[in-house]
Write a protein that holds these residues in place. Sequence first.
Motif, PDB file in Angstrom:
ATOM      1  N   LEU A  26       0.817  -1.217   0.000  1.00  0.00           N
ATOM      2  CA  LEU A  26       0.000   0.000   0.000  1.00  0.00           C
ATOM      3  C   LEU A  26       0.846   1.261   0.000  1.00  0.00           C
ATOM      4  O   LEU A  26       0.319   2.365  -0.150  1.00  0.00           O
ATOM      5  N   LYS A  27       2.170   1.105   0.203  1.00  0.00           N
ATOM      6  CA  LYS A  27       3.106   2.234   0.239  1.00  0.00           C
ATOM      7  C   LYS A  27       2.690   3.292   1.280  1.00  0.00           C
ATOM      8  O   LYS A  27       2.748   4.494   1.009  1.00  0.00           O
ATOM      9  N   LYS A  28       2.299   2.799   2.440  1.00  0.00           N
ATOM     10  CA  LYS A  28       1.947   3.694   3.539  1.00  0.00           C
ATOM     11  C   LYS A  28       3.226   4.039   4.301  1.00  0.00           C
ATOM     12  O   LYS A  28       3.626   3.354   5.250  1.00  0.00           O
ATOM     13  N   ASN A  29       3.887   5.117   3.855  1.00  0.00           N
ATOM     14  CA  ASN A  29       5.239   5.423   4.339  1.00  0.00           C
ATOM     15  C   ASN A  29       5.305   5.671   5.842  1.00  0.00           C
ATOM     16  O   ASN A  29       6.204   5.186   6.524  1.00  0.00           O
ATOM     17  N   THR A  30       4.369   6.442   6.377  1.00  0.00           N
ATOM     18  CA  THR A  30       4.411   6.769   7.812  1.00  0.00           C
ATOM     19  C   THR A  30       4.252   5.516   8.656  1.00  0.00           C
ATOM     20  O   THR A  30       4.991   5.289   9.626  1.00  0.00           O
ATOM     21  N   SER A  31       3.272   4.681   8.300  1.00  0.00           N
ATOM     22  CA  SER A  31       3.041   3.460   9.067  1.00  0.00           C
ATOM     23  C   SER A  31       4.218   2.501   8.953  1.00  0.00           C
ATOM     24  O   SER A  31       4.608   1.847   9.931  1.00  0.00           O
ATOM     25  N   LEU A  32       4.825   2.406   7.762  1.00  0.00           N
ATOM     26  CA  LEU A  32       5.992   1.540   7.589  1.00  0.00           C
ATOM     27  C   LEU A  32       7.184   2.058   8.396  1.00  0.00           C
ATOM     28  O   LEU A  32       7.925   1.283   9.002  1.00  0.00           O
ATOM     29  N   LEU A  33       7.356   3.384   8.410  1.00  0.00           N
ATOM     30  CA  LEU A  33       8.416   3.980   9.234  1.00  0.00           C
ATOM     31  C   LEU A  33       8.245   3.571  10.695  1.00  0.00           C
ATOM     32  O   LEU A  33       9.208   3.183  11.376  1.00  0.00           O
ATOM     33  N   LEU A  34       7.018   3.653  11.186  1.00  0.00           N
ATOM     34  CA  LEU A  34       6.765   3.312  12.593  1.00  0.00           C
ATOM     35  C   LEU A  34       7.052   1.842  12.874  1.00  0.00           C
ATOM     36  O   LEU A  34       7.589   1.491  13.931  1.00  0.00           O
ATOM     37  N   CYS A  35       6.680   0.978  11.929  1.00  0.00           N
ATOM     38  CA  CYS A  35       6.918  -0.456  12.127  1.00  0.00           C
ATOM     39  C   CYS A  35       8.417  -0.770  12.172  1.00  0.00           C
ATOM     40  O   CYS A  35       8.883  -1.548  13.031  1.00  0.00           O
TER      41      CYS A  35
END
Length: 672
Positions: A187-196
């Motif tokens: 999904l290219k959800k950058n903020t959520s991936l950064l947090l993970c």
Amino acid sequence: MKIIFNKFTFSIPFILLLTACNLKQDESDNSNEIRVNILLEDSKNNSFDINKRRTKLLSAYKINKTVNNETLKKDLLLKIIDQAINLKDSTLFINANNFRLLLSKKLNDTLSIGESLSRFGNYYFLKEEFDSAYIAYNQAYKLFDKIQNDYNTGKMLYGMGAIKSNLRDYTGSEVLAFKAIELLKPLKKNTSLLLCYNLLGINFSELKEYNKAIVHYNKALEYAKKITNQSFYREIGLNNLGLTYHHTKQYDHAISFFKEALNSQNLRKNDIDLYATLIDNLTYTQFLNGDTLQLEENFNKSLRIRDSIHNVSGVVLNKLHLAEFYISKSDTAKALSHTKDAHVLAKNVDNHRDRLEALKLLAKLDKKNAPAYLEEYIALNDSLQAQERAVRNKFTRIQYETDEYIEETKRLSQQNILISIIGGALVLVFALLYFIKRQKARNKELLLESEQQKINQEVYALMLKQQSKLEEGRLQERHRISEELHDGVLGKLFGTRVGLGYLTMENTISDPEEFKSYLHEIQQIEKEIRAISHELKHDILTSKADFASIIEQYVSNQSSLNNFNYTFNNNADLPWSAIEDEVKVSVYRIVQEGIQNIVKHAKATTVAISFNLTSESLHLTITDNGIGFDTKKHKRGIGLKNMASRVSKLNGKININAAKGQGTTITVTIPL
């Protein structure tokens, strides 16, 4: 040294559902939607103070409740809820989110139910009520997974993983973080991936697998470069990388990352807490690296900032670093002072990790009390380990019991419906029986009250009649005395005067002037007695105020007991003997209640009571010069309500005219 975690957790932008209703809304809903959106914008206006912004948001919530279209209402509620989070208005957040949750269940909207649950999870996470947060996240996760909403499913996995990491279940947290990444990457959800990835870095760092931690922190930084908003994700990532190199004692690398973060534009202005954290981390690393320049000054600078923004945990960490610095300078007194302060503050805010560090330092510095500090350290450490195991087991049990509960619910759904119907019927039967029993008891009470009231009326009527008879006896006695004076004493005096008259004609008197004076005196006595007789007779003939005398006697007694002056005016034309006893009883009680109120509350020195008769109506006026009261603000007491009730039963009217400092006037009009 502390890895920044919470800053990431709550920087996730919540999903805003835009209204996409193709149905035609009526004019009222369109108008209310516009008003709600205007108030929402006002609540985001930073030129208003926080209280005004919260008031605007509350008004938006109240107006939204009047929207008829429930889908529109639900979508507007989401905006209100997210703004309540931004304004930290927990009361409005809870009310609005509960309302939206119920509305979503009514509409059978799985996505909206999950959104409300996820927001409750965030709310409980902020309050560090991790069990409630985990339950909310887990329930939302199941709903999102059911409708294959991968973005929200991934966010809930991240939330549960963050909770497990906070409670030192790093392996469990790692599993959840990787599951979240698997869903969020496509999904290219950058903020959520950064947090993970940041969460994975924290977990590996705590597990002392620093190389893996560095890899994941660097991945988080890659995603930070793709985010264009004003959050300091890059600076937080640099801080966490610096801490990891600090733990591996690669101090030069750590210092370079801290300095790079501190060079960010507007950091101090927009995130003073992160700025102070970086200064402390940099200074402590420089201290361990053997640098000596401006260490004490920078430690104190960070301490002052953290103290000014009430970051208690940050102050604790600063004081522990200062204590180590003063130990290196052989200044044991300052080191001990800072360590004791850190211990007390950490204990006050339940910062167990830093409290353990403080206890270890105290045991080194205070040799005399070292055994006590070590004993406290061991007890606290054992307690924390037991607590963490219990919590981890609890979350595992929550997961298991939730699944079991769903299966059990499906299996027993029909049985539960049947039981509910039977139970409802039984409740209705018992409720009906209870109501009948209660109504019978109430009817008995009313009957007893009615009989008691009738008895009271009869007793008082008898009292009035008895008083009337006594008054009649007094009048008869006065009449008798009048007759005695007129027919007896006056007659004798008249005879004496005539005798004296004859005496003057038959005999000579040595002193005529003296004789005349005696004769004149007897004449005066005769006139006086005649006047008394006429006055007594006149009162007897004109007195019709038997009931009025009872009222006046009561007022007189109260005046003597409670030290106030009174005036009493009774219209002579009032036919008290012809007025019904029920009216007289009520009038007596009204006067009695009025006097009691004056004595209790008014602080009056003068009271005036008057009876008048106009147009076949009886008028009673009670006036005092007391402190008065505000009739608009003052709640009527039982006394005034009783007076009004008595007047109403007689089809009369009562008017209360009062003002603070201007006394009170009660006017009663009763048709005869």
